[in-house]
Design a protein around this motif. Structure first.
Motif, PDB file in Angstrom:
ATOM      1  N   LYS A  82      31.589  31.061  -6.953  1.00 28.41           N
ATOM      2  CA  LYS A  82      30.396  30.211  -6.933  1.00 28.41           C
ATOM      3  C   LYS A  82      29.153  31.023  -6.590  1.00 28.41           C
ATOM      4  O   LYS A  82      28.076  30.779  -7.155  1.00 28.41           O
ATOM      5  N   VAL A  83      29.290  31.994  -5.696  1.00 27.49           N
ATOM      6  CA  VAL A  83      28.141  32.849  -5.368  1.00 27.49           C
ATOM      7  C   VAL A  83      27.729  33.670  -6.587  1.00 27.49           C
ATOM      8  O   VAL A  83      26.536  33.820  -6.879  1.00 27.49           O
ATOM      9  N   ILE A  84      28.716  34.202  -7.327  1.00 27.12           N
ATOM     10  CA  ILE A  84      28.383  34.953  -8.550  1.00 27.12           C
ATOM     11  C   ILE A  84      27.707  34.031  -9.560  1.00 27.12           C
ATOM     12  O   ILE A  84      26.735  34.417 -10.227  1.00 27.12           O
ATOM     13  N   PHE A 104      43.881  25.114  -0.154  1.00 30.54           N
ATOM     14  CA  PHE A 104      44.464  26.355   0.333  1.00 30.54           C
ATOM     15  C   PHE A 104      43.372  27.297   0.850  1.00 30.54           C
ATOM     16  O   PHE A 104      42.285  27.395   0.285  1.00 30.54           O
ATOM     17  N   ASP A 105      43.707  28.008   1.893  1.00 32.18           N
ATOM     18  CA  ASP A 105      42.718  28.800   2.635  1.00 32.18           C
ATOM     19  C   ASP A 105      41.991  29.808   1.753  1.00 32.18           C
ATOM     20  O   ASP A 105      40.763  29.828   1.685  1.00 32.18           O
ATOM     21  N   ASP A 106      42.753  30.658   1.057  1.00 33.70           N
ATOM     22  CA  ASP A 106      42.129  31.717   0.261  1.00 33.70           C
ATOM     23  C   ASP A 106      41.331  31.166  -0.914  1.00 33.70           C
ATOM     24  O   ASP A 106      40.415  31.828  -1.415  1.00 33.70           O
ATOM     25  N   THR A 107      41.678  29.971  -1.361  1.00 37.97           N
ATOM     26  CA  THR A 107      40.986  29.405  -2.518  1.00 37.97           C
ATOM     27  C   THR A 107      39.511  29.193  -2.230  1.00 37.97           C
ATOM     28  O   THR A 107      38.639  29.669  -2.962  1.00 37.97           O
ATOM     29  N   PHE A 108      39.227  28.449  -1.160  1.00 33.46           N
ATOM     30  CA  PHE A 108      37.817  28.140  -0.907  1.00 33.46           C
ATOM     31  C   PHE A 108      37.128  29.197  -0.049  1.00 33.46           C
ATOM     32  O   PHE A 108      35.905  29.263  -0.028  1.00 33.46           O
ATOM     33  N   LYS A 109      37.885  30.055   0.660  1.00 31.47           N
ATOM     34  CA  LYS A 109      37.248  31.118   1.426  1.00 31.47           C
ATOM     35  C   LYS A 109      36.993  32.381   0.598  1.00 31.47           C
ATOM     36  O   LYS A 109      36.105  33.162   0.932  1.00 31.47           O
ATOM     37  N   ASN A 110      37.783  32.560  -0.432  1.00 27.69           N
ATOM     38  CA  ASN A 110      37.702  33.809  -1.180  1.00 27.69           C
ATOM     39  C   ASN A 110      37.396  33.559  -2.655  1.00 27.69           C
ATOM     40  O   ASN A 110      36.259  33.715  -3.103  1.00 27.69           O
ATOM     41  N   TRP A 111      38.386  33.115  -3.425  1.00 29.49           N
ATOM     42  CA  TRP A 111      38.252  33.132  -4.877  1.00 29.49           C
ATOM     43  C   TRP A 111      37.189  32.172  -5.381  1.00 29.49           C
ATOM     44  O   TRP A 111      36.289  32.570  -6.123  1.00 29.49           O
ATOM     45  N   ASN A 112      37.263  30.912  -5.015  1.00 30.06           N
ATOM     46  CA  ASN A 112      36.266  29.957  -5.504  1.00 30.06           C
ATOM     47  C   ASN A 112      34.898  30.178  -4.872  1.00 30.06           C
ATOM     48  O   ASN A 112      33.858  30.006  -5.528  1.00 30.06           O
ATOM     49  N   PHE A 113      34.890  30.534  -3.600  1.00 29.93           N
ATOM     50  CA  PHE A 113      33.610  30.764  -2.920  1.00 29.93           C
ATOM     51  C   PHE A 113      32.876  31.941  -3.547  1.00 29.93           C
ATOM     52  O   PHE A 113      31.686  31.855  -3.880  1.00 29.93           O
ATOM     53  N   ARG A 114      33.572  33.056  -3.733  1.00 31.09           N
ATOM     54  CA  ARG A 114      32.934  34.221  -4.341  1.00 31.09           C
ATOM     55  C   ARG A 114      32.527  33.924  -5.781  1.00 31.09           C
ATOM     56  O   ARG A 114      31.476  34.381  -6.249  1.00 31.09           O
ATOM     57  N   SER A 169      31.784  23.781 -11.633  1.00 30.04           N
ATOM     58  CA  SER A 169      32.803  22.740 -11.811  1.00 30.04           C
ATOM     59  C   SER A 169      34.116  23.268 -11.253  1.00 30.04           C
ATOM     60  O   SER A 169      34.626  24.291 -11.729  1.00 30.04           O
ATOM     61  N   GLU A 170      34.670  22.589 -10.265  1.00 29.17           N
ATOM     62  CA  GLU A 170      35.941  23.019  -9.679  1.00 29.17           C
ATOM     63  C   GLU A 170      37.074  23.000 -10.702  1.00 29.17           C
ATOM     64  O   GLU A 170      37.861  23.951 -10.746  1.00 29.17           O
ATOM     65  N   ILE A 199      38.966  37.773 -10.575  1.00 28.18           N
ATOM     66  CA  ILE A 199      39.203  36.321 -10.507  1.00 28.18           C
ATOM     67  C   ILE A 199      37.897  35.556 -10.280  1.00 28.18           C
ATOM     68  O   ILE A 199      37.618  34.586 -11.001  1.00 28.18           O
ATOM     69  N   PRO A 200      37.063  35.943  -9.296  1.00 26.62           N
ATOM     70  CA  PRO A 200      35.769  35.245  -9.168  1.00 26.62           C
ATOM     71  C   PRO A 200      34.907  35.346 -10.422  1.00 26.62           C
ATOM     72  O   PRO A 200      34.216  34.383 -10.779  1.00 26.62           O
ATOM     73  N   LEU A 201      34.965  36.485 -11.105  1.00 30.08           N
ATOM     74  CA  LEU A 201      34.184  36.627 -12.338  1.00 30.08           C
ATOM     75  C   LEU A 201      34.696  35.680 -13.429  1.00 30.08           C
ATOM     76  O   LEU A 201      33.898  35.113 -14.187  1.00 30.08           O
ATOM     77  N   ALA A 202      36.002  35.513 -13.520  1.00 28.07           N
ATOM     78  CA  ALA A 202      36.553  34.581 -14.508  1.00 28.07           C
ATOM     79  C   ALA A 202      36.078  33.156 -14.228  1.00 28.07           C
ATOM     80  O   ALA A 202      35.748  32.399 -15.154  1.00 28.07           O
ATOM     81  N   LYS A 203      36.018  32.789 -12.953  1.00 25.32           N
ATOM     82  CA  LYS A 203      35.528  31.457 -12.583  1.00 25.32           C
ATOM     83  C   LYS A 203      34.045  31.319 -12.930  1.00 25.32           C
ATOM     84  O   LYS A 203      33.599  30.272 -13.429  1.00 25.32           O
ATOM     85  N   ALA A 204      33.269  32.378 -12.668  1.00 26.56           N
ATOM     86  CA  ALA A 204      31.846  32.343 -13.003  1.00 26.56           C
ATOM     87  C   ALA A 204      31.638  32.292 -14.508  1.00 26.56           C
ATOM     88  O   ALA A 204      30.691  31.643 -14.992  1.00 26.56           O
ATOM     89  N   TRP A 205      32.501  32.955 -15.277  1.00 29.24           N
ATOM     90  CA  TRP A 205      32.406  32.942 -16.734  1.00 29.24           C
ATOM     91  C   TRP A 205      32.551  31.518 -17.278  1.00 29.24           C
ATOM     92  O   TRP A 205      31.711  31.047 -18.049  1.00 29.24           O
TER      93      TRP A 205
END
Length: 471
Positions: A150-152, A138-148, A190-191, A175-181
């Motif tokens: 991963k950068v964090i 999905f577009d927003d997943t890899f352009k926004n939430w997961n991408f940001r 890890s995806e 949401i990006p912070l939760a993924k980085a956590w």
């Protein structure tokens, strides 16, 4: 490391959220034991990620060690307060007598219920498996939430993610912070770990919805609400995609049901406990996505103010409860929203998602009502939910079978629903409803758990009034 990151990533925010809710309940516990754990995860993860964001604003790098130290800091504060003032009754829960069936279910109803429960569980397991095992396209997943995220994870900074992904820097970073956590705990990106919070947020919706209904009706009715939500196609798709709508929906549901519970509480002390919880939930509602701050929070505050004043005038609430509730709501909102707005101003970020609200112009588009009608009634997104909901609402109005808390919950669903309709009809956001048909659908996904709760409560109220009339 995946298992360790999973266990610690879930357990620590859950424990902090549980303590935060228990502290706010104070001397009058109002949540059921399981309910507090479910809400605790949702509240704990969002609140602790916001604490990480505040720390990062003043220069604290966000790596595994600092994430853990911030969680430990929050835990020590909450544990200290709990030990000092709540120690004898820390694990106390609401002294609620849950409704039971007047007579056992017939065999065929029992079999149908078991089959639907198994089907619901199978859908959730299948959706979760796909979310955690398949690449997200999905577009927003890899352009926004997961991408940001991963950068964090790599740069240990929210500002770095905003620079790398400037087209999405106006979105809140929870949401990006939760993924980085989660991925920081594993020590590698890890995806599956990055996508795991979305599954947990979906399950949180199911738990909150179930226990909200279970408090006031029997088990089959409560399960009906869960089955209704799981059966809707578009919310199910979003629930098992790494999008933001599920988290927004979970926080919106939590906020609305706590107001519903406060208005239906048996005593002013219980009402005040629920209102303190509502104050926290309302403040956190603005953090997952910009719609929370610009649309849902104003609607909820207007509804809360109206119904709290109504109950005070009818002498259901003393003036002290009203003043205390206003102080808690105002205090939590100031603490959470001022730093986020200051961050936006400092970094010249827009107050919107990809479109700055300041650049939106008034523009009536006569096609939008037709496009919205198609979306609601003639596509497969919602099945027969909206025709049946309208029918139930009309019958309830004709029979006058609605009580005040249910009216407030309906307003929580219908006022933002109306606001979205006006927003898409009379502004340049109309293209998202007519051409791309993404913005409006996502908006309804964010509201639909509250709609499901209201749907079952309406049906139950009609059934109860009919039973009373026949007897």
């Amino acid at each position: 490391m995946f298992v360790i990151a999973l266990l610690f990533g879930v357990a620590i925010p859950l424990l902090n959220g549980w303590l935060l809710l228990r502290v706010l309940e104070w001397k009058t516990p109002v949540l059921l034991s399981a309910e507090r754990w479910i809400m605790g995860f949702l509240v704990g993860l969002t609140a602790s990620m916001y604490l990480a964001f505040l720390a990062n604003m003043i220069g604290v790098p966000l790596n595994a060690a600092t994430f853990l130290l911030l969680q430990l800091f929050l835990f020590l504060i909450l544990a200290g307060v709990s030990y000092r003032w709540l120690r004898p009754n820390l694990f106390a829960a609401a002294n609620a007598s849950l409704p039971s069936l007047d007579r056992p279910l017939t065999r065929w109803l029992y079999v149908i219920g078991v089959l639907l429960a198994l089907w619901t569980a199978l859908r959730i397991v299948a959706g979760g498996t796909m979310l955690l095992s398949l690449p997200q396209g999905f577009d927003d997943t890899f352009k926004n939430w997961n991408f940001r995220g991963k950068v964090i994870f790599l740069e240990h900074s929210v500002a770095a993610a905003d620079k790398v992904v400037p087209s999405f820097n106006a979105y809140p970073p929870i949401i990006p912070l939760a993924k980085a956590w989660f991925t920081s705990l594993a020590g590698t990106w890890s995806e599956p770990l990055a996508n795991l919070p979305h599954l947990l947020w979906y399950v949180s919706i199911l738990g909150i919805l179930f226990f909200t209904l279970r408090r006031i009706m029997t088990l089959p009715w409560a399960f009906l609400g869960v089955y209704l939500f799981v059966s809707l196609p578009l919310p199910f798709i979003h629930g098992f995609s790494a999008y933001a709508e599920t988290l927004v929906a979970a926080h919106f549901l939590l906020t609305c049901v706590l107001l519903f519970a406060a208005l239906g509480a048996k005593s002013s002390s219980e009402s005040l406990s629920f209102l303190r919880l509502f104050a926290l939930a309302a403040a956190l509602l603005a953090l997952p996505k910009n719609e929370g701050l610009s649309l849902y929070l104003p609607c909820i505050l207007v509804i809360a103010a109206f119904f709290l004043m109504w109950t005070w005038r009818s002498r259901s609430f003393p003036r002290s409860t009203l003043r205390s509730a206003a102080a808690w709501i105002g205090g939590f909102i100031l603490v959470t929203e001022l730093p986020w707005m200051a961050y936006k101003w400092i970094h010249s970020l827009g107050f919107g998602n990809t479109t700055n609200l300041g650049s939106v112009s008034v523009h009536f588009n006569s096609i939008v009502p037709f496009a919205i009608a198609i979306n609601l009634f003639f596509e497969g997104n919602w099945l027969l939910f909206f025709p049946l909901f309208i029918l139930l609402l009309l019958l309830a109005l004709l029979r006058r079978s609605m009580h005040l808390p249910l009216v407030a919950l309906l307003c929580c669903f219908l006022l933002p629903f109306l606001a979205q309709f006006l927003l898409f009809t009379f502004t340049t956001f109309s293209t998202e409803a007519v051409i791309s048909q993404t913005g409006y659908g996502r908006g309804i996904v964010q509201l639909i758990p509250v709609g499901c709760a209201a749907f079952v409560l309406l049906a139950h109220a009609l059934f109860a009034s009919r039973s009373t009339h026949e007897s």
